[in-house]
Design a protein around this motif. Structure first.
Motif, PDB file in Angstrom:
ATOM      1  N   ALA A   1      -0.432  12.410   4.848  1.00  0.00           N
ATOM      2  CA  ALA A   1       0.174  11.367   4.014  1.00  0.00           C
ATOM      3  C   ALA A   1      -0.899  10.495   3.368  1.00  0.00           C
TER       4      ALA A   1
ATOM      5  N   ALA B   1      -2.277  12.309   0.424  1.00  0.00           N
ATOM      6  CA  ALA B   1      -1.317  12.710  -0.608  1.00  0.00           C
ATOM      7  C   ALA B   1      -1.212  11.694  -1.735  1.00  0.00           C
ATOM      8  N   SER B   2      -1.132  10.434  -1.401  1.00  0.00           N
ATOM      9  CA  SER B   2      -0.886   9.432  -2.438  1.00  0.00           C
ATOM     10  C   SER B   2      -1.350   8.069  -1.950  1.00  0.00           C
ATOM     11  N   ALA B   3      -1.697   7.224  -2.903  1.00  0.00           N
ATOM     12  CA  ALA B   3      -2.126   5.869  -2.575  1.00  0.00           C
ATOM     13  C   ALA B   3      -0.941   5.024  -2.123  1.00  0.00           C
ATOM     14  N   ASP B   4       0.257   5.387  -2.541  1.00  0.00           N
ATOM     15  CA  ASP B   4       1.450   4.613  -2.195  1.00  0.00           C
ATOM     16  C   ASP B   4       1.829   4.741  -0.718  1.00  0.00           C
ATOM     17  N   VAL B   5       1.425   5.797  -0.063  1.00  0.00           N
ATOM     18  CA  VAL B   5       1.826   6.011   1.334  1.00  0.00           C
ATOM     19  C   VAL B   5       0.693   5.722   2.323  1.00  0.00           C
ATOM     20  N   ARG B   6      -0.289   5.007   1.875  1.00  0.00           N
ATOM     21  CA  ARG B   6      -1.404   4.709   2.785  1.00  0.00           C
ATOM     22  C   ARG B   6      -1.000   3.763   3.905  1.00  0.00           C
TER      23      ARG B   6
END
Length: 155
Positions: A66, A69-74
């Motif tokens: 996760a 995968a994306s900066a939003d789910v850090r």
């Protein structure tokens, strides 16, 4: 028991043999109880090891995937990583794998005491040496909880 002319009481040979047999039976019964208890403890620590280790591994993998995968789910990935670390720390603190192995060693040692007592009781005559051997075997079973696993080739 026999009472002599001077008033002292002595065990007859039959009484001594009966006491030896009773003590060996007591040791066998204790070994049976302890073997069963060690088996249940080993099962408990196996389940505890799985209950803490599997979520730790699963959360660590999920957090890593996760986070990449994306900066939003850090933030959720960081929380999953913290949870994973908590499970791993709990597993390390409880040492459930070590406790499981110790209880398995103890289970085998108590089974040995039980078997030796059963063999001794099957004989027509029991001796003090039989009881002494069983007591030594019992001490080894008690020490199995704390001891290290025997190395290959060691006595």
């Amino acid at each position: 028991m026999a009472t002599s002319a001077d008033g002292t009481t002595r065990l007859s040979p039959d009484g001594s043999a009966h006491q030896l047999r009773a003590e060996i039976e007591r040791l066998r019964d204790e070994a049976t109880r302890q073997r069963t208890l060690a088996h249940r403890r080993a099962e408990f620590w196996t389940k505890t090891d799985i209950a803490l280790g599997f979520p730790a591994a699963l959360l660590a993998g999920t957090a890593g995937a996760a986070g990449l995968a994306s900066a939003d789910v850090r933030v959720p990935a960081a929380l999953a990583a913290l949870a994973s670390a908590g499970f791993a720390a709990g597993a390390g603190f409880l040492r459930s794998d070590t406790r499981r192995r110790a209880n398995k060693r103890a289970r085998h040692a108590w089974a040995s005491v039980e078997a030796r007592a059963t063999v001794a009781l099957a004989r027509e005559h029991v001796t003090h040496e039989d009881l002494g051997d069983l007591l030594e075997c019992r001490q080894a079973a008690l020490a199995a909880y704390d001891g290290e696993e025997p190395r290959p080739g060691a006595p």
